[in-house]
Design a protein around this motif. Structure first.
Motif, PDB file in Angstrom:
ATOM      1  N   ILE A  80       0.414   1.902  11.749  1.00  0.00           N
ATOM      2  CA  ILE A  80       1.260   3.068  11.530  1.00  0.00           C
ATOM      3  C   ILE A  80       0.538   4.307  12.041  1.00  0.00           C
ATOM      4  O   ILE A  80      -0.652   4.478  11.784  1.00  0.00           O
ATOM      5  N   VAL A 137       3.472  10.957  14.969  1.00  0.00           N
ATOM      6  CA  VAL A 137       3.676  11.549  16.287  1.00  0.00           C
ATOM      7  C   VAL A 137       4.135  12.979  16.080  1.00  0.00           C
ATOM      8  O   VAL A 137       5.005  13.234  15.241  1.00  0.00           O
ATOM      9  N   ALA A 155       0.870  -1.173   0.000  1.00  0.00           N
ATOM     10  CA  ALA A 155       0.000   0.000   0.000  1.00  0.00           C
ATOM     11  C   ALA A 155       0.909   1.225   0.000  1.00  0.00           C
ATOM     12  O   ALA A 155       1.949   1.234   0.658  1.00  0.00           O
ATOM     13  N   ILE A 156       0.532   2.241  -0.759  1.00  0.00           N
ATOM     14  CA  ILE A 156       1.346   3.455  -0.826  1.00  0.00           C
ATOM     15  C   ILE A 156       0.516   4.633  -0.315  1.00  0.00           C
ATOM     16  O   ILE A 156      -0.640   4.788  -0.704  1.00  0.00           O
ATOM     17  N   PHE A 157       1.085   5.431   0.570  1.00  0.00           N
ATOM     18  CA  PHE A 157       0.352   6.593   1.078  1.00  0.00           C
ATOM     19  C   PHE A 157       1.348   7.676   1.463  1.00  0.00           C
ATOM     20  O   PHE A 157       2.542   7.411   1.598  1.00  0.00           O
ATOM     21  N   GLU A 158       0.848   8.882   1.636  1.00  0.00           N
ATOM     22  CA  GLU A 158       1.712   9.972   2.085  1.00  0.00           C
ATOM     23  C   GLU A 158       1.300  10.384   3.493  1.00  0.00           C
ATOM     24  O   GLU A 158       0.134  10.333   3.841  1.00  0.00           O
ATOM     25  N   VAL A 159       2.281  10.744   4.306  1.00  0.00           N
ATOM     26  CA  VAL A 159       1.980  11.175   5.669  1.00  0.00           C
ATOM     27  C   VAL A 159       2.393  12.631   5.865  1.00  0.00           C
ATOM     28  O   VAL A 159       3.275  13.141   5.181  1.00  0.00           O
ATOM     29  N   ASN A 181       7.053  13.377   9.534  1.00  0.00           N
ATOM     30  CA  ASN A 181       8.118  12.402   9.301  1.00  0.00           C
ATOM     31  C   ASN A 181       8.356  11.497  10.492  1.00  0.00           C
ATOM     32  O   ASN A 181       9.139  10.572  10.416  1.00  0.00           O
ATOM     33  N   LYS A 182       7.711  11.804  11.626  1.00  0.00           N
ATOM     34  CA  LYS A 182       7.929  10.999  12.832  1.00  0.00           C
ATOM     35  C   LYS A 182       6.827   9.950  12.907  1.00  0.00           C
ATOM     36  O   LYS A 182       5.654  10.269  13.088  1.00  0.00           O
ATOM     37  N   ILE A 183       7.244   8.703  12.748  1.00  0.00           N
ATOM     38  CA  ILE A 183       6.295   7.611  12.551  1.00  0.00           C
ATOM     39  C   ILE A 183       6.317   6.661  13.756  1.00  0.00           C
ATOM     40  O   ILE A 183       7.388   6.377  14.297  1.00  0.00           O
ATOM     41  N   ALA A 184       5.140   6.162  14.137  1.00  0.00           N
ATOM     42  CA  ALA A 184       5.046   5.092  15.138  1.00  0.00           C
ATOM     43  C   ALA A 184       4.597   3.826  14.426  1.00  0.00           C
ATOM     44  O   ALA A 184       3.793   3.874  13.490  1.00  0.00           O
ATOM     45  N   PHE A 185       5.109   2.671  14.876  1.00  0.00           N
ATOM     46  CA  PHE A 185       4.931   1.409  14.146  1.00  0.00           C
ATOM     47  C   PHE A 185       4.777   0.322  15.206  1.00  0.00           C
ATOM     48  O   PHE A 185       5.605   0.223  16.124  1.00  0.00           O
ATOM     49  N   TYR A 235      -3.133   3.994   9.899  1.00  0.00           N
ATOM     50  CA  TYR A 235      -3.323   2.877   8.979  1.00  0.00           C
ATOM     51  C   TYR A 235      -2.994   1.546   9.641  1.00  0.00           C
ATOM     52  O   TYR A 235      -2.130   1.471  10.505  1.00  0.00           O
TER      53      TYR A 235
END
Lengths: 334, 334
Positions: free
Chosen positions: B145, B148, B39-43, B46-50, B88
């Motif tokens: 995803i 933050v 899956a492709i998406f834009e956020v 830039n600070k991501i939680a996983f 997501y």
């Protein structure tokens, strides 16, 4: 203690010991080591690729790999097929009570090595243990994150009339290796899984051209299933010259003996690439320089949408429709 | 056809039918519908939680929820515990051959409803089918995803001397609901799982202060395990007043009857929050306004690192160390 106990999945002391002794030791990196409920990281691009797969392969160890290597390669490859640079993985284990801790260690080391080779970091995870008989040995889920540069737009829905279809190497080796291992079959030519991380191959390909329309790895359902998916998504016809498809003698012989069609047998280290004619020569050259693309070759072309579907030009000159598989040819090959 | 067949996991026609008829129908959104390998998406940040979790709860349907609702809430909550806004999810199923398609539909609808409530989108997935006896009904992995904001820094390693510990509600309801369902136990007071998505509660809390040091949901191992994890990560002591811990009469009675300690029983919709004294009043007020924080209250405080560990002040005035659980109190509660 040499067996996994239910307590290893309780979230208590034994779970923490398992995490500290095995997972942190093998996968060590600063993001993972924080051990919070989520891993936190920063990315250099806002365009993200995200992909998940659960691996239930049986047997868990096979010629050319194991469930751990497969779980890393499979998700790295899914990310790569979108033109993404794979960065991070989550790993989640479901383990059957009584599973051998030595086998778990062997799987973890294999994951460590493969992740290193693919240049991807494992930054978060989970372990569940279920009672004996409630799962078959071990299942692994990996979910991956990658970044995609803005100018790349690769999708199964982008195939266009006139495009050329390239396959990166011999097909069917992974599925046939699993089958022969599982059923204890011996063939004259030993077959080894093609399981491999394809991200370097893809990044090399993208260095020579951003014009790649579709990439797909040939997992469950094999070459013909992947081609059918693209034909449907792009609403085009795809013509494949049967004699051009690279199939090793081992897979050929085994397929004949077992009455299986290699065009539907899974690979875990092969891809197809669909792109405009003008870029074909350059991309073939770069693919053939990579260890996982050495035998790359053209196998067909995309035609117009009046012929939506996959067509095989047989060796004697006829054409037949190659539909998606209906039943189950080989269960639990990944 | 009312049962899942091995062919539903083959990657062929039946897999595609299952995906189109059930998954796309329920989870429909433009990112998912592309059906590419990633899956492709834009956020926007830039600070991501996983975060990832596999769910193996037994039974799969229980009072207050089911494995589908749990699989959404669990991962949404793990993301929220890092102060992230969950965006997501990936969903990966391992299904036992012969599993009821009606039950699968019920689970999918429950996932759809919970995802809607949590405001999160399911954008990629995977389905594997294993032979009858190789898994127990259905296992679900969700990986999430979130983003933050830069100024938020919540971690189990941030607890500081003087901080106050708040719990968001009554503990142990989820674990006890699962146990009574599984063992066919009947109690005078029926116990319902607290399973719930906590992202709105957390985002409301973060609106009043960015000073939250730690958040943790009380899953496997319950309250005491979560507190021990934080005490270890932050190298501090945590004092808890036993009489302040909210426990419902149902859980209290059932625990006494079964000889279980509710302080170790999992919740799936409760959190602890650790923060400086000055922000406590405001945060309690906002928590108590949220449907999942109505009974929020102070249960203890953080002391210095000479006393690393968790201490319970008992009702008669004594103090005892509350260690992490060693064995397995309740298997497969999530």
């Amino acid at each position: 203690m040499d067996k996994i106990l239910l307590s290893h999945g309780s979230g208590g002391k034994l779970t923490h010991e398992l995490i500290n002794k095995f997972f942190l030791e093998a996968f060590s990196n600063p993001i993972l080591e924080k051990l919070d409920d989520s891993a936190i990281f920063e990315v250099a691009s806002n365009k993200i690729a995200f992909s998940t797969d659960s691996y239930v392969v049986d047997p868990i160890f096979f010629k050319g790999g194991d469930i751990g290597k497969l779980a890393i390669c499979g998700t790295v490859n899914d990310l790569s097929m979108s033109g993404a640079t794979p960065l991070y993985l989550s790993v989640s284990f479901i383990i059957e009570e009584g599973f051998s801790i030595l086998d778990l260690q062997r799987i973890i080391l294999s994951m460590k090595d493969t992740a290193l080779k693919a240049g991807i970091k494992i930054i978060t995870g989970d372990t569940k243990v279920v009672e004996k008989g409630s799962a078959d040995k071990i299942f692994i889920n990996t979910t991956g994150i990658g970044i995609v540069s803005k100018e790349i737009n690769i999708s199964g829905s982008n195939a266009q009339e006139g495009d050329i279809v390239i396959v990166s190497g011999k097909i069917g080796e992974h599925g046939m290796a699993i089958l022969s291992e599982r059923e204890g079959l011996k063939f004259d030519l030993e077959i080894e899984s093609d399981c491999a991380p394809l991200n370097t191959l893809v990044s090399n390909m993208l260095k020579v051209t951003k014009n790649i329309h579709c990439l797909r790895d040939l997992t469950r359902g094999g070459l013909v299933t992947a081609l059918n998916e693209i034909a449907n998504q792009s609403n085009v016809g795809i013509f494949i010259e049967e004699s051009a498809i690279p199939i090793g003698d081992g897979v050929k012989g085994a397929s004949e003996m077992l009455g299986l069609d290699p065009l539907y047998i899974a690979c875990e280290g092969r891809l197809i690439c669909i792109l405009p004619t003008k870029d074909v020569e350059e991309i073939l050259a770069v693919m053939q320089k990579n260890e996982y693309g050495r035998e790359a070759k053209i196998i067909g072309k995309v035609v117009n949408n009046k012929t939506n579907g996959v067509y095989l030009q047989t060796e004697i000159g006829g054409t037949r429709i190659a539909e998606m598989i209906i039943g189950e040819q080989l269960p639990r090959i990944c």
